[in-house]
Design a protein around this motif. Structure first.
Motif, PDB file in Angstrom:
ATOM      1  N   GLN A  97       4.260   8.391  -8.228  1.00 56.02           N
ATOM      2  CA  GLN A  97       2.964   8.262  -8.907  1.00 56.02           C
ATOM      3  C   GLN A  97       2.276   7.040  -8.319  1.00 56.02           C
ATOM      4  O   GLN A  97       2.571   5.910  -8.688  1.00 56.02           O
ATOM      5  CB  GLN A  97       3.176   8.078 -10.406  1.00 56.02           C
ATOM      6  CG  GLN A  97       3.910   9.228 -11.064  1.00 56.02           C
ATOM      7  CD  GLN A  97       4.226   8.924 -12.517  1.00 56.02           C
ATOM      8  OE1 GLN A  97       3.467   8.256 -13.201  1.00 56.02           O
ATOM      9  NE2 GLN A  97       5.355   9.415 -12.981  1.00 56.02           N
ATOM     10  N   THR A  98       1.358   7.285  -7.414  1.00 60.92           N
ATOM     11  CA  THR A  98       0.763   6.179  -6.656  1.00 60.92           C
ATOM     12  C   THR A  98      -0.020   5.211  -7.536  1.00 60.92           C
ATOM     13  O   THR A  98      -0.165   4.041  -7.194  1.00 60.92           O
ATOM     14  CB  THR A  98      -0.168   6.719  -5.560  1.00 60.92           C
ATOM     15  OG1 THR A  98      -0.962   7.771  -6.120  1.00 60.92           O
ATOM     16  CG2 THR A  98       0.616   7.277  -4.391  1.00 60.92           C
ATOM     17  N   ASP A  99      -0.516   5.694  -8.692  1.00 59.04           N
ATOM     18  CA  ASP A  99      -1.315   4.800  -9.533  1.00 59.04           C
ATOM     19  C   ASP A  99      -0.451   3.927 -10.443  1.00 59.04           C
ATOM     20  O   ASP A  99      -0.974   3.069 -11.149  1.00 59.04           O
ATOM     21  CB  ASP A  99      -2.312   5.618 -10.358  1.00 59.04           C
ATOM     22  CG  ASP A  99      -1.645   6.781 -11.083  1.00 59.04           C
ATOM     23  OD1 ASP A  99      -0.472   7.078 -10.740  1.00 59.04           O
ATOM     24  OD2 ASP A  99      -2.258   7.381 -11.965  1.00 59.04           O
ATOM     25  N   LEU A 113       8.439   2.107  -7.782  1.00 57.34           N
ATOM     26  CA  LEU A 113       7.603   3.287  -7.596  1.00 57.34           C
ATOM     27  C   LEU A 113       8.112   4.406  -8.502  1.00 57.34           C
ATOM     28  O   LEU A 113       9.180   4.970  -8.251  1.00 57.34           O
ATOM     29  CB  LEU A 113       7.659   3.747  -6.131  1.00 57.34           C
ATOM     30  CG  LEU A 113       7.330   2.676  -5.066  1.00 57.34           C
ATOM     31  CD1 LEU A 113       8.497   2.476  -4.136  1.00 57.34           C
ATOM     32  CD2 LEU A 113       6.098   3.062  -4.289  1.00 57.34           C
ATOM     33  N   LEU A 133       5.183   3.832   2.310  1.00 57.14           N
ATOM     34  CA  LEU A 133       4.920   2.543   1.682  1.00 57.14           C
ATOM     35  C   LEU A 133       4.708   1.539   2.811  1.00 57.14           C
ATOM     36  O   LEU A 133       5.568   1.378   3.670  1.00 57.14           O
ATOM     37  CB  LEU A 133       6.102   2.120   0.805  1.00 57.14           C
ATOM     38  CG  LEU A 133       5.996   0.737   0.175  1.00 57.14           C
ATOM     39  CD1 LEU A 133       4.968   0.725  -0.928  1.00 57.14           C
ATOM     40  CD2 LEU A 133       7.341   0.290  -0.362  1.00 57.14           C
ATOM     41  N   VAL A 153       2.400   2.174  -9.374  1.00 54.96           N
ATOM     42  CA  VAL A 153       3.305   1.346  -8.579  1.00 54.96           C
ATOM     43  C   VAL A 153       3.142  -0.118  -8.983  1.00 54.96           C
ATOM     44  O   VAL A 153       2.031  -0.590  -9.181  1.00 54.96           O
ATOM     45  CB  VAL A 153       2.999   1.536  -7.074  1.00 54.96           C
ATOM     46  CG1 VAL A 153       3.842   0.606  -6.225  1.00 54.96           C
ATOM     47  CG2 VAL A 153       3.236   2.975  -6.658  1.00 54.96           C
ATOM     48  N   ASP A 174       8.182  12.128  -3.899  1.00 51.54           N
ATOM     49  CA  ASP A 174       6.789  11.915  -4.305  1.00 51.54           C
ATOM     50  C   ASP A 174       6.756  10.898  -5.429  1.00 51.54           C
ATOM     51  O   ASP A 174       7.549  10.974  -6.362  1.00 51.54           O
ATOM     52  CB  ASP A 174       6.189  13.238  -4.814  1.00 51.54           C
ATOM     53  CG  ASP A 174       5.718  14.103  -3.657  1.00 51.54           C
ATOM     54  OD1 ASP A 174       5.607  13.564  -2.535  1.00 51.54           O
ATOM     55  OD2 ASP A 174       5.476  15.298  -3.872  1.00 51.54           O
ATOM     56  N   GLU A 227       0.842  -1.193   0.000  1.00 55.19           N
ATOM     57  CA  GLU A 227       0.000   0.000   0.000  1.00 55.19           C
ATOM     58  C   GLU A 227       0.881   1.248   0.000  1.00 55.19           C
ATOM     59  O   GLU A 227       1.918   1.263   0.657  1.00 55.19           O
ATOM     60  CB  GLU A 227      -0.853   0.069   1.274  1.00 55.19           C
ATOM     61  CG  GLU A 227      -2.024  -0.859   1.309  1.00 55.19           C
ATOM     62  CD  GLU A 227      -2.723  -0.793   2.657  1.00 55.19           C
ATOM     63  OE1 GLU A 227      -3.859  -1.267   2.732  1.00 55.19           O
ATOM     64  OE2 GLU A 227      -2.125  -0.263   3.623  1.00 55.19           O
ATOM     65  N   VAL A 228       0.430   2.251  -0.728  1.00 55.73           N
ATOM     66  CA  VAL A 228       1.107   3.553  -0.639  1.00 55.73           C
ATOM     67  C   VAL A 228       0.100   4.513  -0.027  1.00 55.73           C
ATOM     68  O   VAL A 228      -0.968   4.742  -0.583  1.00 55.73           O
ATOM     69  CB  VAL A 228       1.574   4.054  -2.016  1.00 55.73           C
ATOM     70  CG1 VAL A 228       2.312   5.382  -1.871  1.00 55.73           C
ATOM     71  CG2 VAL A 228       2.477   3.042  -2.686  1.00 55.73           C
TER      72      VAL A 228
END
Lengths: 139, 127
Positions: free
Chosen positions: A106-108, A123, A73, A110, A104, A67-68
């Protein structure tokens, strides 16, 4: 408040045994073992990505959660030890680790790969976090 | 970490001859009625990187890490080692060298060491 168990063994006859035991215990707790529930991690980066490598031997893929959340993380996994002759019941242990990401991401975007007991999370850095080369004209 | 008295580790000075540094993996020995089960944690080691040498008085497990740290990566923080794994256990003919079986899955190596006939429990009937 944390309680630390006091170990009393036969070795304590030697005047240094107390210190020896403390050192042994320090190493046992810092080196990840069967009893440890902290996942050891490595953090690498290149220009575009941050890589987190976590050692998770003996865990099935379905039992791993990545999970981020808010620049952190979070890794968690459940290790199941099958029942053996000595132990009648199946035992399970939850391992977890949370690390603060240095940049920072890009959470989408990963992604994670699990191979040979090692989980590698890639990431991608956000555009703003990537090093940028700016040419400045010198007059 | 539990360790059976029949499977013990040699003194550290004996291994100092090896120049390449190695890391002792986390391991566990469990005794069953007819065998010893040895579990060794080898994260990052593929099947072809494992080498098991069983002799009458020792058992050596070596694990070579299959992944190479790619060039161009900057390490930021490290908790693992690049060194290979090596575990040396000594014993006194505790298991049958010819019948050793091993299985590697997800970085966990499970070795079954069947006890020698002399060590197996024997039932003696009273006449």
């Amino acid at each position: 408040m944390r309680f630390v168990r006091y170990y009393q063994t036969a070795r304590q006859r030697s005047p240094w045994s107390g210190l020896e035991n403390e050192i042994d215990r320090l190493f046992q707790s810092s080196l990840a073992g069967f009893g440890s529930s902290r996942i050891p991690v490595d953090l690498h980066e290149d220009q575009n990505n941050v890589y987190v490598r976590a050692e998770l031997p003996g865990v099935s893929r379905e039992a791993i959660t990545v999970e981020v959340v808010d620049g952190d993380l979070n890794l968690s996994a459940v290790r199941k030890t099958p029942a053996t002759e000595g132990k009648a019941e199946e035992t399970s242990a939850t391992l977890s680790r949370s690390i603060q990401l240095p940049v920072d991401v890009q959470t989408d975007a990963v992604s994670a790969v699990y191979e040979n007991g090692v989980l590698t999370v890639t990431l991608p850095k956000r555009e703003e976090a990537k090093p940028r080369k700016v040419n400045v004209a010198v007059k | 970490m539990s360790l059976e008295s029949t499977l013990t580790q040699p003194e550290a000075s004996q291994c100092a001859c090896d120049v390449r540094s190695t890391v002792k993996p986390v391991f566990n020995v469990r005794e069953r009625e007819d065998a010893y089960d040895l579990t060794v944690l080898l994260p990052g080691v593929a099947k072809d990187g494992v080498e098991i040498t069983a002799e009458d008085d020792s058992l050596v497990v070596r694990g070579r890490r299959s992944e190479k740290t790619a060039a161009g990566l900057t390490p930021l923080y490290r908790e693992s080692f690049d060194a290979d794994f090596e575990l040396t256990l000594t014993h006194e003919k505790a298991f049958d060298v010819d019948k050793v079986a091993a299985e590697l899955r997800d970085g966990v190596l499970r070795i079954t060491l069947p006890k020698t006939e002399a060590l197996k429990p024997r039932k003696i009937s009273v006449s």
